[in-house]
Scaffold this active site. Structure first.
Site, mmCIF file in Angstrom:
data_model
loop_
_atom_site.group_PDB
_atom_site.id
_atom_site.type_symbol
_atom_site.label_atom_id
_atom_site.label_comp_id
_atom_site.label_asym_id
_atom_site.label_seq_id
_atom_site.Cartn_x
_atom_site.Cartn_y
_atom_site.Cartn_z
ATOM 1 N N GLY A 38 -80.268 -30.393 -55.604
ATOM 2 C CA GLY A 38 -79.418 -29.642 -56.513
ATOM 3 C C GLY A 38 -78.143 -30.377 -56.858
ATOM 4 O O GLY A 38 -77.797 -31.391 -56.245
ATOM 5 N N ASN A 46 -74.059 -29.689 -47.274
ATOM 6 C CA ASN A 46 -74.927 -28.702 -46.628
ATOM 7 C C ASN A 46 -74.534 -28.424 -45.183
ATOM 8 O O ASN A 46 -74.565 -27.269 -44.741
ATOM 9 C CB ASN A 46 -76.376 -29.173 -46.666
ATOM 10 C CG ASN A 46 -77.148 -28.683 -47.873
ATOM 11 O OD1 ASN A 46 -78.345 -28.889 -47.959
ATOM 12 N ND2 ASN A 46 -76.483 -28.051 -48.826
ATOM 13 N N ASN A 103 -83.024 -28.214 -44.776
ATOM 14 C CA ASN A 103 -82.797 -27.114 -45.708
ATOM 15 C C ASN A 103 -83.486 -27.398 -47.031
ATOM 16 O O ASN A 103 -83.303 -28.473 -47.613
ATOM 17 C CB ASN A 103 -81.300 -26.922 -45.947
ATOM 18 C CG ASN A 103 -80.981 -26.066 -47.163
ATOM 19 O OD1 ASN A 103 -80.355 -26.517 -48.104
ATOM 20 N ND2 ASN A 103 -81.436 -24.833 -47.150
ATOM 21 N N ARG A 180 -68.371 -28.954 -55.657
ATOM 22 C CA ARG A 180 -69.709 -29.214 -56.187
ATOM 23 C C ARG A 180 -69.642 -29.691 -57.636
ATOM 24 O O ARG A 180 -70.434 -30.537 -58.051
ATOM 25 C CB ARG A 180 -70.576 -27.942 -56.070
ATOM 26 C CG ARG A 180 -70.847 -27.498 -54.658
ATOM 27 C CD ARG A 180 -71.571 -28.562 -53.835
ATOM 28 N NE ARG A 180 -72.949 -28.736 -54.219
ATOM 29 C CZ ARG A 180 -73.989 -28.159 -53.615
ATOM 30 N NH1 ARG A 180 -73.795 -27.369 -52.577
ATOM 31 N NH2 ARG A 180 -75.226 -28.385 -54.010
ATOM 32 N N HIS A 262 -80.284 -18.632 -50.043
ATOM 33 C CA HIS A 262 -80.951 -19.904 -49.777
ATOM 34 C C HIS A 262 -80.183 -20.782 -48.798
ATOM 35 O O HIS A 262 -80.764 -21.688 -48.208
ATOM 36 C CB HIS A 262 -81.132 -20.636 -51.110
ATOM 37 C CG HIS A 262 -82.074 -21.795 -51.064
ATOM 38 N ND1 HIS A 262 -83.385 -21.681 -50.675
ATOM 39 C CD2 HIS A 262 -81.888 -23.112 -51.364
ATOM 40 C CE1 HIS A 262 -83.970 -22.865 -50.746
ATOM 41 N NE2 HIS A 262 -83.081 -23.751 -51.140
ATOM 42 N N TRP A 263 -78.890 -20.546 -48.638
ATOM 43 C CA TRP A 263 -78.050 -21.402 -47.797
ATOM 44 C C TRP A 263 -77.710 -20.696 -46.492
ATOM 45 O O TRP A 263 -76.550 -20.369 -46.224
ATOM 46 C CB TRP A 263 -76.764 -21.762 -48.536
ATOM 47 C CG TRP A 263 -76.937 -22.733 -49.662
ATOM 48 C CD1 TRP A 263 -77.921 -23.665 -49.816
ATOM 49 C CD2 TRP A 263 -76.068 -22.888 -50.796
ATOM 50 N NE1 TRP A 263 -77.726 -24.391 -50.974
ATOM 51 C CE2 TRP A 263 -76.598 -23.934 -51.592
ATOM 52 C CE3 TRP A 263 -74.899 -22.250 -51.206
ATOM 53 C CZ2 TRP A 263 -75.997 -24.353 -52.773
ATOM 54 C CZ3 TRP A 263 -74.300 -22.658 -52.386
ATOM 55 C CH2 TRP A 263 -74.840 -23.700 -53.165
#
Length: 290
Positions: A38, A46, A103, A180, A262-263
């Site tokens: 991503g 992460n 992940n 990000r 998702h994280w």
């Protein structure tokens, strides 16, 4: 434990394919952490906040895949380049066997490593990333929003994608989003992520049956004890994907984090660390109290 910083833990390793960047902290047996994919992702993005906890028990290694962070750019798509890079990394450090935690994309690569190099993986932990959706539509919402950002990288589209990654959008602070954004909009980072996420890959994801046999075959070859973890509200790799992994991985357990996307390692940090460490240290003698 002394504060572990990005620069203080940063390392590089020269491999036959290029320079790999990684973070290293702690003593003891080695543990490898593999990040997801991503915009703007890296090993530090992460797992940087989890590193101190794992480093209390392990020589913790957090790798940047080719095409991500500051590892070498890859000619092929980053997914194809990732597994050979992990093998190069372990060979370069002289590590024969270790537990691997991944992940999303990192979970998929960790599973492939366990399936194709069973002598290298002693335990496997995944956060999403493996299995096949049985009931949820494919491609999922999070991937659609990711491709929209890659095709037209605006700040608003980045925020929309990040919101799909979590259950509680309150954790998406301005600082987090800006970090990000700065990384995701670097020309070389965009070029690499576009090799993996584009309209063509999105169309391929719409045909999960075409890759079902290969995916199931890979899962059946995993011999390492495996802990599959999912966020109940994951909109990138939906929870029903875990059922296939549970059925076909020989020694598999499942943990589901409620109110989590998702994280899990970010959104449910403390619980995730407790669950992961409990599994990694299960065979320790004497028993470890967390």
């Amino acid at each position: 434990m002394t504060e572990l910083t990005y620069d203080g833990t940063g390392r590089t390793l020269e491999t036959p394919r290029g320079t790999l960047h990684f973070h290293e902290a702690g003593d003891g047996p080695p543990l490898l952490l593999l990040h997801g994919s991503g915009p703007g992702v890296s090993g530090w993005a992460n797992f940087g906040n989890n590193l101190p906890v794992f480093a209390e028990h392990f020589r913790t290694l957090v790798l940047d895949f080719p095409g991500f962070g500051t590892s070498y750019s890859c000619d092929s798509d980053p997914m194809s380049a990732a597994l050979p890079a992990v093998v190069d990394f372990l060979d370069g450090l002289g590590i024969d066997r270790l537990p691997v935690l991944g992940n999303s994309m990192g979970g998929a690569i960790a599973a492939r490593l366990a399936a194709t190099h069973p002598d290298r993986v002693s335990r496997l932990i995944t956060i999403g990333g493996i299995g096949l959706p049985l009931f949820s539509p494919s491609p999922p919402e999070g991937i659609k929003l990711l491709v929209q950002f890659v095709e037209d990288p605006t700040h608003e589209r980045l925020v929309a994608w990040m919101e799909s990654m979590v259950y509680d959008t309150g954790i998406l602070t301005d600082e987090f989003v800006d970090m990000r954004w700065r990384t995701a909009t670097k020309p070389e980072a965009l070029a690499d992520v576009r090799k993996l996420f584009n309209l063509q890959s999105l169309a391929a994801m719409g045909k999960p049956a075409a890759r079902a046999a290969e995916a199931i075959g890979m899962l059946t070859r995993i011999q390492a004890p495996t802990l599959v973890t999912f966020g109940r509200d994951d909109r990138v790799t939906p929870l029903d994907s875990s059922l296939v992994a549970m059925r076909y991985i020989k020694r598999c357990e499942l943990h589901v984090f409620h109110d989590c996307g998702h994280w899990a390692m970010i959104e449910r940090k403390d619980e995730f660390e407790n669950v992961a460490l409990s599994y990694l240290l299960r065979d320790s003698k004497p028993a470890v109290r967390l």
